[in-house]
Design a protein around this motif. Structure first.
Motif, PDB file in Angstrom:
ATOM      1  N   GLU A  85       0.842  -1.192   0.000  1.00 10.82           N
ATOM      2  CA  GLU A  85       0.000   0.000   0.000  1.00 10.82           C
ATOM      3  C   GLU A  85       0.882   1.249   0.000  1.00 10.82           C
ATOM      4  O   GLU A  85       1.810   1.374   0.807  1.00 10.82           O
ATOM      5  CB  GLU A  85      -0.893  -0.014   1.240  1.00 10.82           C
ATOM      6  CG  GLU A  85      -1.552   1.292   1.569  1.00 10.82           C
ATOM      7  CD  GLU A  85      -2.746   1.575   0.671  1.00 10.82           C
ATOM      8  OE1 GLU A  85      -3.036   2.762   0.457  1.00 10.82           O
ATOM      9  OE2 GLU A  85      -3.358   0.600   0.204  1.00 10.82           O
ATOM     10  N   GLY A  86       0.598   2.157  -0.918  1.00 16.60           N
ATOM     11  CA  GLY A  86       1.343   3.410  -0.986  1.00 16.60           C
ATOM     12  C   GLY A  86       2.621   3.325  -1.785  1.00 16.60           C
ATOM     13  O   GLY A  86       3.227   4.359  -2.091  1.00 16.60           O
ATOM     14  N   ARG A  87       3.056   2.125  -2.137  1.00 12.29           N
ATOM     15  CA  ARG A  87       4.264   1.964  -2.950  1.00 12.29           C
ATOM     16  C   ARG A  87       3.916   1.473  -4.356  1.00 12.29           C
ATOM     17  O   ARG A  87       4.281   2.097  -5.342  1.00 12.29           O
ATOM     18  CB  ARG A  87       5.236   0.987  -2.276  1.00 12.29           C
ATOM     19  CG  ARG A  87       5.828   1.527  -0.981  1.00 12.29           C
ATOM     20  CD  ARG A  87       6.928   0.613  -0.460  1.00 12.29           C
ATOM     21  NE  ARG A  87       6.402  -0.657   0.016  1.00 12.29           N
ATOM     22  CZ  ARG A  87       5.995  -0.865   1.272  1.00 12.29           C
ATOM     23  NH1 ARG A  87       6.038   0.106   2.167  1.00 12.29           N
ATOM     24  NH2 ARG A  87       5.536  -2.060   1.640  1.00 12.29           N
ATOM     25  N   LEU A  88       3.218   0.334  -4.408  1.00 14.44           N
ATOM     26  CA  LEU A  88       2.810  -0.224  -5.696  1.00 14.44           C
ATOM     27  C   LEU A  88       1.312  -0.099  -5.928  1.00 14.44           C
ATOM     28  O   LEU A  88       0.855  -0.090  -7.070  1.00 14.44           O
ATOM     29  CB  LEU A  88       3.223  -1.698  -5.790  1.00 14.44           C
ATOM     30  CG  LEU A  88       4.714  -1.991  -5.668  1.00 14.44           C
ATOM     31  CD1 LEU A  88       4.960  -3.496  -5.714  1.00 14.44           C
ATOM     32  CD2 LEU A  88       5.495  -1.287  -6.768  1.00 14.44           C
ATOM     33  N   PHE A  89       0.554  -0.028  -4.823  1.00 14.48           N
ATOM     34  CA  PHE A  89      -0.903   0.046  -4.907  1.00 14.48           C
ATOM     35  C   PHE A  89      -1.404   1.209  -4.060  1.00 14.48           C
ATOM     36  O   PHE A  89      -0.762   1.605  -3.084  1.00 14.48           O
ATOM     37  CB  PHE A  89      -1.551  -1.245  -4.395  1.00 14.48           C
ATOM     38  CG  PHE A  89      -1.129  -2.489  -5.128  1.00 14.48           C
ATOM     39  CD1 PHE A  89      -1.792  -2.884  -6.283  1.00 14.48           C
ATOM     40  CD2 PHE A  89      -0.065  -3.261  -4.672  1.00 14.48           C
ATOM     41  CE1 PHE A  89      -1.395  -4.034  -6.967  1.00 14.48           C
ATOM     42  CE2 PHE A  89       0.331  -4.402  -5.341  1.00 14.48           C
ATOM     43  CZ  PHE A  89      -0.337  -4.793  -6.494  1.00 14.48           C
ATOM     44  N   GLU A  90      -2.573   1.730  -4.445  1.00 16.05           N
ATOM     45  CA  GLU A  90      -3.222   2.751  -3.641  1.00 16.05           C
ATOM     46  C   GLU A  90      -4.696   2.393  -3.492  1.00 16.05           C
ATOM     47  O   GLU A  90      -5.278   1.718  -4.346  1.00 16.05           O
ATOM     48  CB  GLU A  90      -3.072   4.136  -4.272  1.00 16.05           C
ATOM     49  CG  GLU A  90      -3.689   4.267  -5.645  1.00 16.05           C
ATOM     50  CD  GLU A  90      -3.438   5.637  -6.254  1.00 16.05           C
ATOM     51  OE1 GLU A  90      -2.721   6.437  -5.631  1.00 16.05           O
ATOM     52  OE2 GLU A  90      -3.974   5.897  -7.355  1.00 16.05           O
ATOM     53  N   SER A  91      -5.284   2.824  -2.387  1.00 17.45           N
ATOM     54  CA  SER A  91      -6.691   2.531  -2.145  1.00 17.45           C
ATOM     55  C   SER A  91      -7.539   3.198  -3.223  1.00 17.45           C
ATOM     56  O   SER A  91      -7.225   4.280  -3.703  1.00 17.45           O
ATOM     57  CB  SER A  91      -7.114   3.016  -0.755  1.00 17.45           C
ATOM     58  OG  SER A  91      -6.939   4.411  -0.646  1.00 17.45           O
ATOM     59  N   SER A  92      -8.614   2.538  -3.583  1.00 11.69           N
ATOM     60  CA  SER A  92      -9.472   3.057  -4.636  1.00 11.69           C
ATOM     61  C   SER A  92     -10.898   2.617  -4.356  1.00 11.69           C
ATOM     62  O   SER A  92     -11.171   1.414  -4.252  1.00 11.69           O
ATOM     63  CB  SER A  92      -9.012   2.535  -6.001  1.00 11.69           C
ATOM     64  OG  SER A  92      -9.832   3.026  -7.031  1.00 11.69           O
ATOM     65  N   TYR A  93     -11.808   3.585  -4.212  1.00 12.94           N
ATOM     66  CA  TYR A  93     -13.192   3.288  -3.872  1.00 12.94           C
ATOM     67  C   TYR A  93     -14.126   4.020  -4.827  1.00 12.94           C
ATOM     68  O   TYR A  93     -13.744   5.032  -5.429  1.00 12.94           O
ATOM     69  CB  TYR A  93     -13.488   3.697  -2.423  1.00 12.94           C
ATOM     70  CG  TYR A  93     -12.728   2.884  -1.418  1.00 12.94           C
ATOM     71  CD1 TYR A  93     -13.243   1.681  -0.955  1.00 12.94           C
ATOM     72  CD2 TYR A  93     -11.479   3.289  -0.959  1.00 12.94           C
ATOM     73  CE1 TYR A  93     -12.540   0.909  -0.045  1.00 12.94           C
ATOM     74  CE2 TYR A  93     -10.766   2.522  -0.051  1.00 12.94           C
ATOM     75  CZ  TYR A  93     -11.309   1.334   0.402  1.00 12.94           C
ATOM     76  OH  TYR A  93     -10.605   0.570   1.296  1.00 12.94           O
ATOM     77  N   PRO A  94     -15.369   3.506  -4.958  1.00 13.20           N
ATOM     78  CA  PRO A  94     -16.337   4.179  -5.838  1.00 13.20           C
ATOM     79  C   PRO A  94     -16.548   5.637  -5.448  1.00 13.20           C
ATOM     80  O   PRO A  94     -16.424   6.016  -4.278  1.00 13.20           O
ATOM     81  CB  PRO A  94     -17.622   3.356  -5.620  1.00 13.20           C
ATOM     82  CG  PRO A  94     -17.146   2.016  -5.153  1.00 13.20           C
ATOM     83  CD  PRO A  94     -15.916   2.290  -4.349  1.00 13.20           C
ATOM     84  N   GLY A  95     -16.881   6.456  -6.441  1.00 12.10           N
ATOM     85  CA  GLY A  95     -17.087   7.883  -6.197  1.00 12.10           C
ATOM     86  C   GLY A  95     -18.171   8.154  -5.190  1.00 12.10           C
ATOM     87  O   GLY A  95     -18.097   9.127  -4.425  1.00 12.10           O
ATOM     88  N   SER A  96     -19.209   7.305  -5.143  1.00 11.96           N
ATOM     89  CA  SER A  96     -20.292   7.512  -4.185  1.00 11.96           C
ATOM     90  C   SER A  96     -19.779   7.436  -2.756  1.00 11.96           C
ATOM     91  O   SER A  96     -20.150   8.252  -1.899  1.00 11.96           O
ATOM     92  CB  SER A  96     -21.391   6.466  -4.405  1.00 11.96           C
ATOM     93  OG  SER A  96     -20.860   5.151  -4.379  1.00 11.96           O
ATOM     94  N   ILE A  97     -18.911   6.464  -2.466  1.00 11.72           N
ATOM     95  CA  ILE A  97     -18.362   6.319  -1.115  1.00 11.72           C
ATOM     96  C   ILE A  97     -17.461   7.505  -0.780  1.00 11.72           C
ATOM     97  O   ILE A  97     -17.521   8.056   0.327  1.00 11.72           O
ATOM     98  CB  ILE A  97     -17.585   4.989  -0.998  1.00 11.72           C
ATOM     99  CG1 ILE A  97     -18.557   3.804  -1.109  1.00 11.72           C
ATOM    100  CG2 ILE A  97     -16.819   4.932   0.318  1.00 11.72           C
ATOM    101  CD1 ILE A  97     -17.884   2.453  -1.010  1.00 11.72           C
TER     102      ILE A  97
END
Length: 484
Positions: free
Chosen positions: A100-112
């Motif tokens: 997390e934060g190096r190769l991947f980042e959190s991603s959530y629907p726009g509604s949330i």
């Protein structure tokens, strides 16, 4: 999701679908690498409808099971408007969580994102997330639970159960318990008309999480936005009043006070009212929605497993005989509930309230001989691992005894991740265990119950009992807490 929103969603998805598909294909040809096997499904919608259809039943496993059987533990699909790599592999899941934060980042629907606010812990990144995550964990650690929170948990659980009679909707009552507990821990409010009204608005906010974030086309989302505004106004008023109280020298021992004081790392650094409101709003979601569902499902699984329920009653009956009905639970009582912890752990494993997490690849990522292109979504499926017979014997059966002696799985601890992992591991994991343990203690020592009518477990848009799990309760004798 209403029909108009679904139509609009599918219409808009076509552009993303073709654009990302073409981009990915060109990218892969250029790099001479390959995606995990799988299919992007139908034009426009990918495999979204198959996923939703499966998760609206009591048995969502076939969506992943069928694809794992055909393609392996890592496969490509297209859901919710984006090409996505699904992982049912514990090593890959750990790699995703730890990077997390190096190769991947959190991603959530726009509604949330819109409903929680840009300052919520869920959406924070980098140093700020690390700092606020640490602050949240420090307020729910063993020392705080032992010295401060346990007494409130015990008292508020008792208060709710005192009102039970006849037919009870268990999921509804569990939500009241966990919401009141969370409000108490955040802002020091006991249950009252204000908290009841806040909870009603809050439930409308949560209903909007899995809708198209366009108020004109989605009445559910429009109502959620309106409710979010009311919740933010109510919390903002509390924040302003508490700031005035602090100026007068009055302080309280709660999460809001901790937010005022900050974590102490940067002298003079403070959070704005807007930041505090967003932060508390998101913590209310984390504090009550998932824990109340776990409470309900623990009772469901125990009801369907009489031997486990009998064993649990024996454990708590011994505590009752030692303490009596009136005396509150103490930390040593909580620590003397070994089988209860097995029940909690097994409920977390088989219920999978958090079925997995979405992340987005920040760069091209090579793993297990495959390439995940930059910008693609990945989904680390906890549920698929928890229900895999290779990791847990009779994985889809409720068996609390599998956790006795910490021998719950056939491989490493990486296969059991109900609270996630890495930098975004749920900071309230121990608090949730204490709340559930206290609830089960008072439930089994004060009541017997039977289901009022058949009900079923569904998993979309959230894990829940379809009819709120109605039960018929009967109070037990105070003189013999172990008697059936």
């Amino acid at each position: 999701m209403d029909s108009m929103s679904l139509f609009l969603y599918l219409f808009l998805s076509v552009f993303t679908f073709f654009l990302l598909r073409a981009t990915a294909a060109a990218h892969i040809r250029r790099r001479k690498t390959r995606l995990p096997p799988g299919t992007l499904g139908l034009p426009f919608i990918g495999e979204t409808l198959q996923l939703i259809s499966a998760y609206k039943t009591e048995n969502p496993e076939p969506f992943i099971d069928d694809r794992v059987s055909k393609y392996g533990n890592i496969f490509t699909t297209h859901v919710f408007g984006e090409p996505t790599v699904f992982s049912a592999d514990p090593e890959t899941n750990r790699f995703i969580l730890q990077n997390e934060g190096r190769l991947f980042e959190s991603s959530y629907p726009g509604s949330i994102q819109n409903l929680l606010g840009r300052h919520s812990l869920l959406l924070m990144r980098g140093t700020l997330h690390k700092r606020m995550h640490s602050l949240t964990m420090s307020f729910a650690n063993s020392s705080i639970l032992k010295d401060h929170l346990l007494a409130d948990i015990d008292r508020l659980v008792r208060l709710n159960l005192d009102s039970w009679t006849g037919r009870v909707f268990l999921m509804e009552e569990a939500k009241k318990i966990t919401f009141n507990l969370t409000v108490k821990q955040l802002m020091s409010f006991d249950p009252c008309e204000w908290t009841e009204n806040l909870m009603k608005e809050y439930m409308l906010v949560i209903e909007g999480f899995f809708t198209i974030p366009l108020p004109f086309f989605s009445s559910t989302y429009r109502k959620a936005i309106q409710a979010r505004r009311k919740v933010a106004e109510a919390l903002g008023l509390v924040v302003r009043e508490r700031r005035k109280e602090r100026e007068g020298g009055e302080k309280k021992n709660d999460m809001l006070e901790a937010l005022f004081e900050g974590d102490g790392e940067v002298e003079g650094e403070g959070l704005s009212d807007e930041e505090i409101v967003d932060f508390m709003l998101a913590l209310l979601v984390a504090g009550y929605e998932t824990t109340s569902t776990i409470m309900t499902l623990a009772v469901k699984f125990l009801t369907e497993t009489p031997h486990a329920l009998s064993h649990l009653k024996e454990e708590h009956g011994e505590i009752m005989l030692r303490k009596g009905e009136v005396e509150s639970l103490q930390w040593e009582d909580y620590k003397s509930m070994p089988f209860t912890q097995c029940v909690v752990t097994e409920t977390l494993r088989i219920a999978n309230i958090i079925s997995g997490v979405f992340r987005r690849a920040m760069t091209d990522i090579n793993i297990k001989g495959y390439t995940i292109p930059k910008g693609w979504k990945v989904f680390a499926s906890f549920r698929a691992v928890h229900l895999d017979h290779e990791h847990f014997k009779d994985a889809r059966s409720f068996d609390p005894w599998r956790w006795q002696g910490n021998a719950g799985s056939t491989s490493s601890a990486n296969v059991f991740t109900p609270f996630g992992g890495g930098p975004r591991r749920c900071p309230g994991y121990e608090l949730a265990r204490v709340e559930l343990s206290v609830f089960l203690h008072h439930l089994v020592t004060r009541f017997s119950w039977v289901p009022a009518e058949p009900d079923k477990l569904v998993f979309f848009p959230t894990t829940r009992m379809q009819k709120r799990y109605p039960i018929i309760i009967q109070r037990r004798s105070l003189f013999d807490p172990c008697k059936e």
